[in-house]
Structures are given as C-alpha cells and as structure tokens.
Design a protein around this motif. Structure first.
Motif, PDB file in Angstrom:
ATOM      1  N   LEU A 156       4.783  26.787  15.664  1.00 23.19           N
ATOM      2  CA  LEU A 156       4.974  25.388  16.047  1.00 23.19           C
ATOM      3  C   LEU A 156       6.223  25.257  16.901  1.00 23.19           C
ATOM      4  O   LEU A 156       7.298  25.726  16.528  1.00 23.19           O
ATOM      5  N   VAL A 157       6.081  24.638  18.060  1.00 21.20           N
ATOM      6  CA  VAL A 157       7.204  24.306  18.935  1.00 21.20           C
ATOM      7  C   VAL A 157       7.063  22.836  19.292  1.00 21.20           C
ATOM      8  O   VAL A 157       5.996  22.249  19.105  1.00 21.20           O
ATOM      9  N   ASP A 182       3.652  33.329  27.298  1.00 27.20           N
ATOM     10  CA  ASP A 182       4.029  31.944  26.981  1.00 27.20           C
ATOM     11  C   ASP A 182       4.943  31.903  25.760  1.00 27.20           C
ATOM     12  O   ASP A 182       5.896  31.112  25.708  1.00 27.20           O
ATOM     13  N   HIS A 183       4.643  32.750  24.761  1.00 29.19           N
ATOM     14  CA  HIS A 183       5.490  32.787  23.558  1.00 29.19           C
ATOM     15  C   HIS A 183       6.907  33.225  23.918  1.00 29.19           C
ATOM     16  O   HIS A 183       7.889  32.601  23.480  1.00 29.19           O
ATOM     17  N   ASN A 184       7.031  34.263  24.710  1.00 37.36           N
ATOM     18  CA  ASN A 184       8.366  34.748  25.108  1.00 37.36           C
ATOM     19  C   ASN A 184       9.117  33.693  25.904  1.00 37.36           C
ATOM     20  O   ASN A 184      10.338  33.533  25.743  1.00 37.36           O
ATOM     21  N   ALA A 215      -0.016  39.396  17.720  1.00 34.96           N
ATOM     22  CA  ALA A 215      -0.619  38.979  18.984  1.00 34.96           C
ATOM     23  C   ALA A 215      -0.715  37.455  18.937  1.00 34.96           C
ATOM     24  O   ALA A 215      -0.828  36.864  17.856  1.00 34.96           O
ATOM     25  N   TYR A 216      -0.663  36.825  20.117  1.00 33.61           N
ATOM     26  CA  TYR A 216      -0.593  35.360  20.166  1.00 33.61           C
ATOM     27  C   TYR A 216      -1.785  34.787  20.909  1.00 33.61           C
ATOM     28  O   TYR A 216      -2.200  35.307  21.952  1.00 33.61           O
ATOM     29  N   LEU A 217      -2.336  33.698  20.360  1.00 38.08           N
ATOM     30  CA  LEU A 217      -3.488  33.030  20.954  1.00 38.08           C
ATOM     31  C   LEU A 217      -3.213  31.544  21.110  1.00 38.08           C
ATOM     32  O   LEU A 217      -2.815  30.877  20.151  1.00 38.08           O
ATOM     33  N   ASP A 218      -3.439  31.034  22.303  1.00 33.51           N
ATOM     34  CA  ASP A 218      -3.364  29.591  22.549  1.00 33.51           C
ATOM     35  C   ASP A 218      -4.799  29.086  22.626  1.00 33.51           C
ATOM     36  O   ASP A 218      -5.499  29.318  23.606  1.00 33.51           O
ATOM     37  N   THR A 219      -5.251  28.418  21.584  1.00 36.13           N
ATOM     38  CA  THR A 219      -6.657  28.035  21.501  1.00 36.13           C
ATOM     39  C   THR A 219      -7.035  26.927  22.479  1.00 36.13           C
ATOM     40  O   THR A 219      -8.222  26.641  22.643  1.00 36.13           O
TER      41      THR A 219
END
Length: 266
Positions: free
Chosen positions: A179-180, A233-235, A199-203
């Motif tokens: 959450l940001v 995007d996370h970084n 691993a990161y997913l933007d749904t």
C-alpha cells in the motif's frame, strides 16, 4: 460501586452476520443501552450511529492503524476460484497447481496462468475508491467484495489485488499487499520460506492488451513484461518515499490471517 464512579461494560453482542454482510449502504441506526441497578433503578440511553457498508474498509481510527482489515476481503474459499483455476489450466501454461513444490520458474508460470485467465474474463480497471464519511479521526476505503468484482468484471487497484491474493492463497502461494498513497498492488513470494524474494503485480494492468497477447507461445514473454513493470514501478515508489518510509506498507496476508478471518459468505 460508589456514586458517580465510571465503569466499563463489554457485553456479548449477538451480531446478525448475514445482515451485516449483505448491507451495502451506510445506514443510520439507533442503539439503546439499559443499565439496571439495585431495586427498580435503571438508566436508558439511546445513541445514533452509522452502520457502514460491507464495502467500507476502515483503515485507521484515531491513532489506531487498521490496514490489516483488507485481509478480511481476501477469501481463498470463494467457490468461483475453482472455476478460475480450471480456466488457468485451460490456458496451457500449466497442467496443475503445485504451489512451491518445484522451482521459482514454476511459481511464475502458475501466477501467469491465473493472470491470463483473469485477462480472458475481461476484467476492467474501474476506480470507485472514494472514501465515504471520512473525518479527521477516521479513514476508510471503498472495496468491492470478490463477488462484486467477478459479477461486474470491474476492479480498482485494491479490488484486483484482493482477488488475485485470494486465488494465490488457494494454491498455497504466499502474498503481501503493498500500500502506498493512492495505490495498492500485490507482491508474491517466489520462495516459500524467504519473504524477501518477491515479484510484484499491478492488477490495474489486467485489461492491457498490449501486455498480454493471444498467442500461447508468447504468454511467458508477455507476463515477464508485467513483472518488469511491477518491479520497476515498485522501485520508483521506494525512491519517491525514501524520506517517508511509513508511506509504503507491506502487509503479509499469512500474518494478518492469523487474527483476521474472511468476511463470511451467505
């Protein structure tokens, strides 16, 4: 008790859980307290309160952080998940669900199959994130239940993250909610025992045809684009909030589930 002495009472309340679950509109209600003393002495007080919608997830109350309550919307036992898993196998990316029984590549393939299945269902990004009846003392977020997301084929960042986390939890892949300010996305562990390997997913990208082709041979290449977008995007967000680390919250679904159960289905 002495006159004018303040006491606290914590009665057991016989909640009607089905009525609470089915309530989708904030509604004013009255609660009456009756306190009986010795003899015929009693006092009665009626208070007006608001019964909030099931889609209203309270995030904070005063100094109390309640972001873990998002976990109540994650329901790995939802009956529609079996259909989605079947559709995932029909993509041809995997032939079954193995969780962490094999290597990280197989973990990614399982997630890719679910991503493709949800993409094929035509789930669209739709933002209904307006907070209702917030105040300086209370913050909430509108959240669709899994039922509503699947019935309408619509999801915002929180809805999609909750839906995806529910499916991955069903096949024993560990997930985290990230959450940001103004956004939410999913992290999943590529290792069962190492919660740093993520691993990161933007749904919100589920409906982007430019990221997923209809050619099965290209599916993993396409999904790698989704993962690359997720980590980049996370970084970027970590850098943007480096001076305000409290603005980036990582919520372990496993840890939250130990104290927060799914909203019941009726």
């Amino acid at each position: 008790n002495q006159p004018n002495q303040q006491i606290s009472i914590n009665p057991e309340i016989p909640w009607k859980y089905e009525a609470l679950t089915n309530n989708e509109l904030s509604t004013p209600i009255s609660i009456t307290y009756r306190i009986f003393g010795e003899g015929n002495q009693h006092r009665e007080v009626t208070k007006q309160i608001t019964l909030r919608s099931i889609n209203d997830c309270v995030l904070s109350y005063g100094e109390l952080n309640l972001h873990d309550l998002f976990a109540a919307y994650i329901n790995e036992e939802h009956p529609e998940i079996d259909k989605i898993l079947r559709e995932g196998i029909e993509t041809g990316i995997v032939d079954g669900w193995r969780g962490y029984q094999e290597d990280a590549e197989m973990v990614h393939r399982q997630v890719a199959a679910i991503w493709q299945a949800l993409h094929n269902r035509g789930i669209k990004y739709s933002d209904i994130s307006t907070n209702t009846e917030n105040s300086s003392n209370l913050l909430s977020q509108a959240v669709r239940t899994i039922d509503k997301s699947l019935r309408t084929n619509q999801a915002n960042c929180v809805d999609g993250t909750i839906l995806f986390a529910s499916i991955l939890r069903r096949i024993n892949i560990k997930t985290h909610l990230i959450l940001v300010p103004g956004h939410a996305y999913l992290a999943y562990q590529t290792s069962e025992k190492n919660d740093k390997q993520l691993a990161y997913l933007d749904t919100t990208l589920l409906d982007k045809r430019s990221l997923i082709s209809s050619n099965e041979k290209n599916t993993m290449t396409d999904f790698q684009q989704v993962l690359n977008r997720g980590i980049n995007d996370h970084n970027d967000r970590i850098k943007n909030f480096k001076n305000d680390k409290k603005s980036v919250l990582k919520i372990s679904v496993d840890k939250s589930r130990s104290r927060i159960k799914p909203i019941p289905m009726f």
